[in-house]
Enzyme design. Structure first.
Site, PDB file in Angstrom:
ATOM      1  N   GLN A 128     -10.300 -22.990 -44.425  1.00  0.00           N
ATOM      2  CA  GLN A 128     -11.580 -22.674 -43.776  1.00  0.00           C
ATOM      3  C   GLN A 128     -11.465 -22.639 -42.255  1.00  0.00           C
ATOM      4  O   GLN A 128     -12.469 -22.469 -41.562  1.00  0.00           O
ATOM      5  CB  GLN A 128     -12.653 -23.696 -44.187  1.00  0.00           C
ATOM      6  CG  GLN A 128     -13.016 -23.681 -45.654  1.00  0.00           C
ATOM      7  CD  GLN A 128     -13.789 -22.434 -46.084  1.00  0.00           C
ATOM      8  OE1 GLN A 128     -14.318 -21.683 -45.261  1.00  0.00           O
ATOM      9  NE2 GLN A 128     -13.854 -22.205 -47.380  1.00  0.00           N
TER      10      GLN A 128
ATOM     11  N   THR B 120       7.463 -12.307 -58.310  1.00  0.00           N
ATOM     12  CA  THR B 120       7.515 -11.032 -57.587  1.00  0.00           C
ATOM     13  C   THR B 120       6.425 -10.980 -56.526  1.00  0.00           C
ATOM     14  O   THR B 120       5.280 -11.348 -56.787  1.00  0.00           O
ATOM     15  CB  THR B 120       7.341  -9.863 -58.585  1.00  0.00           C
ATOM     16  OG1 THR B 120       8.410  -9.952 -59.530  1.00  0.00           O
ATOM     17  CG2 THR B 120       7.377  -8.515 -57.893  1.00  0.00           C
TER      18      THR B 120
ATOM     19  N   CYS C 230     -16.642 -23.292 -55.946  1.00  0.00           N
ATOM     20  CA  CYS C 230     -15.830 -23.747 -57.069  1.00  0.00           C
ATOM     21  C   CYS C 230     -16.617 -24.716 -57.942  1.00  0.00           C
ATOM     22  O   CYS C 230     -16.422 -24.769 -59.139  1.00  0.00           O
ATOM     23  CB  CYS C 230     -14.586 -24.441 -56.559  1.00  0.00           C
ATOM     24  SG  CYS C 230     -13.908 -23.626 -55.129  1.00  0.00           S
TER      25      CYS C 230
ATOM     26  N   THR D 113      -5.323 -22.503 -53.295  1.00  0.00           N
ATOM     27  CA  THR D 113      -5.164 -23.598 -54.256  1.00  0.00           C
ATOM     28  C   THR D 113      -3.690 -23.850 -54.532  1.00  0.00           C
ATOM     29  O   THR D 113      -3.223 -24.990 -54.538  1.00  0.00           O
ATOM     30  CB  THR D 113      -5.899 -23.248 -55.569  1.00  0.00           C
ATOM     31  OG1 THR D 113      -7.285 -23.042 -55.264  1.00  0.00           O
ATOM     32  CG2 THR D 113      -5.747 -24.338 -56.608  1.00  0.00           C
TER      33      THR D 113
HETATM   34  N1  PLP Z   1      -9.197 -25.109 -49.770  1.00  0.00           N
HETATM   35  C1  PLP Z   1     -10.398 -24.884 -49.225  1.00  0.00           C
HETATM   36  C2  PLP Z   1     -10.864 -25.733 -48.089  1.00  0.00           C
HETATM   37  C3  PLP Z   1     -11.224 -23.865 -49.725  1.00  0.00           C
HETATM   38  O1  PLP Z   1     -12.414 -23.649 -49.187  1.00  0.00           O
HETATM   39  C4  PLP Z   1     -10.743 -23.085 -50.808  1.00  0.00           C
HETATM   40  C5  PLP Z   1     -11.604 -22.052 -51.422  1.00  0.00           C
HETATM   41  O2  PLP Z   1     -12.727 -22.277 -51.762  1.00  0.00           O
HETATM   42  C6  PLP Z   1      -9.475 -23.354 -51.314  1.00  0.00           C
HETATM   43  C7  PLP Z   1      -8.726 -24.374 -50.777  1.00  0.00           C
HETATM   44  C8  PLP Z   1      -8.902 -22.554 -52.438  1.00  0.00           C
HETATM   45  O3  PLP Z   1      -8.475 -21.305 -51.989  1.00  0.00           O
HETATM   46  P1  PLP Z   1      -8.264 -20.122 -53.065  1.00  0.00           P
HETATM   47  O4  PLP Z   1      -9.624 -19.617 -53.412  1.00  0.00           O
HETATM   48  O5  PLP Z   1      -7.449 -19.099 -52.335  1.00  0.00           O
HETATM   49  O6  PLP Z   1      -7.549 -20.699 -54.209  1.00  0.00           O
END
Ligand code: PLP
Length: 378
Positions: free
Chosen positions: A172, A230, A318, A73
């Site tokens: 992914q 850090t 999510c 993210t």
């Molecule tokens: N982008 C995609 C396509 C994802 O599938 C995800 C996770 O579900 C993310 C971004 C976010 O990654 P993270 O969980 O490391 O924040």
């Protein structure tokens, strides 16, 4: 957990034992902050540098182009926010919210996707122009597994938006696609450790040298001023270990998992009337088994599957929990009566033949139970 069938690798993957082992010393005796100047610090810095070399090798970029971040993210946010001061952002409607919400908040342009979740190139073309500062198109869709033709996207973006940074969310993709084939087409690329057998809370932003992306997190100037904070040394070392192993195993794992996925989806479509594979196998990654059951509610289905020890999801993790219709399926133009009964099963390194058998049995039973309840109510 013994006896359970885990089919939610797109949400997160079990950590690889080699990655756990690689990180342990950095949680115990090799605990130093790599920014210091004493021998403890130098030891930690060497470990981060080695991890950077390993990650760069898998992406096909230079070590100096690897920026360690806190998650996928953050990498997505950083790429887009870091370029936004120079103009407009553009992305397709089926992006992960880590991209979509940033573009929306910054009043960017959202373009449509087709029925298989591929970005509509005519709409992308129409949205581009010299005022565009960043275009973000995911390499692989996290819900339905569609693989983007980044060559075609890059061709269009370079031609129609010559000032734009081209970002791809490859979170992914890492398990299934050779990242060296993607990197030449883009300027920035996101990865997330926990999607390929590494730990949660660590990610990568590959950032091509000389590209205008301002730092998103500022402070102590780590990562050559591109991402302060850090270093998560243990996480970085484990991410590199997991990514290197994933890269070596990818060809055999992709073939093995694709045949499991084909048996699972083929078995469901044959056994359960009113079952539809959302995106054809040729258009997507090996680990994706996304299907829809006509007239069913995903929530009820997931509950029965969970009772039977099969762990899957409806939309992306999510947004599940709140069972809103998926923004990806809506963007693909899928009718609500099908979209409501969507099931995302995602296979991975630990998936076995026995898991597929168990999932086929559990799903056949669960769908029959739900349909008989509906028939009894009618
Ligand atoms: N982008 C995609 C396509 C994802 O599938 C995800 C996770 O579900 C993310 C971004 C976010 O990654 P993270 O969980 O490391 O924040």
């Amino acid at each position: 957990m013994a006896g359970l069938v885990y089919l939610d690798h797109a949400a997160t993957t079990p950590m690889r034992p080699d990655a756990v082992e690689a990180m342990l010393p950095f949680l115990t005796e090799r605990f130093a902050n790599p920014s210091g100047s004493h021998r403890f610090a130098r030891d930690a810095r060497r470990a981060v540098d080695e991890a950077r070399d390993r990650v760069a090798e898998v992406i096909g970029c230079r070590p100096g182009e690897v920026v360690f971040t806190g998650c996928g993210t953050e990498s997505d946010n950083a790429a887009i926010v870091g370029a936004i001061s120079r103009g407009r952002a553009v992305c397709p409607a089926a992006e992960h919210h880590a991209v979509l919400h940033v573009v929306e908040r910054n009043h960017g342009t959202i373009v449509g996707v087709d029925a298989t979740a591929h970005v509509a190139l005519d709409q992308l073309d129409a949205a581009l122009g010299p005022d565009v500062a960043v275009v973000s198109v995911m390499a692989v869709n996290n819900e339905v597994g569609t693989i983007t033709d980044l060559t075609a996207v890059a061709h269009l973006v370079r031609d129609r938006a010559p000032n734009a940074v081209l970002h791809t969310d490859a979170v992914q993709a890492a398990c299934w696609l050779d990242l060296r084939d993607l990197w030449p087409h883009v300027d920035t690329m996101s990865l997330s450790g926990h999607k390929f057998g590494g730990p949660k809370g660590v990610g990568v932003l590959a950032l091509r040298d000389g590209i205008g992306v301002d730092p998103f997190i500022v402070g102590g100037g780590q990562e050559r001023d591109r991402r302060s904070g850090t270093h998560n040394v243990a996480g970085i070392v484990a991410l590199a270990e997991a990514l290197a192993a994933t890269d070596v195993e990818r060809p055999t794992e992709t073939a093995r998992v694709a045949s499991l996925r084909d048996r699972l989806v083929g078995g469901l479509v044959a056994a359960i009337p009113g079952t539809r594979e959302t995106v054809p196998a040729e258009a997507k990654i090996a680990g994706s088994a996304h299907v829809m059951f006509e007239g069913l509610e995903s929530e009820a289905l997931l509950y029965l599957l969970d009772e039977a020890g099969v762990c899957a999801s409806a939309a992306s993790a999510c947004s599940s929990g709140a069972m809103d219709p998926s923004h990806v399926l809506a963007a693909m133009g899928i009718d609500r009566t099908w979209a409501a009964g969507a099931l995302r099963m995602s296979l991975g390194r630990t998936t076995t033949d026995g898991d597929v058998d168990a999932a086929l049995d559990a799903l056949t039973d669960a769908v029959a139970t739900l349909r008989s309840r509906t028939a009894a109510r009618a």
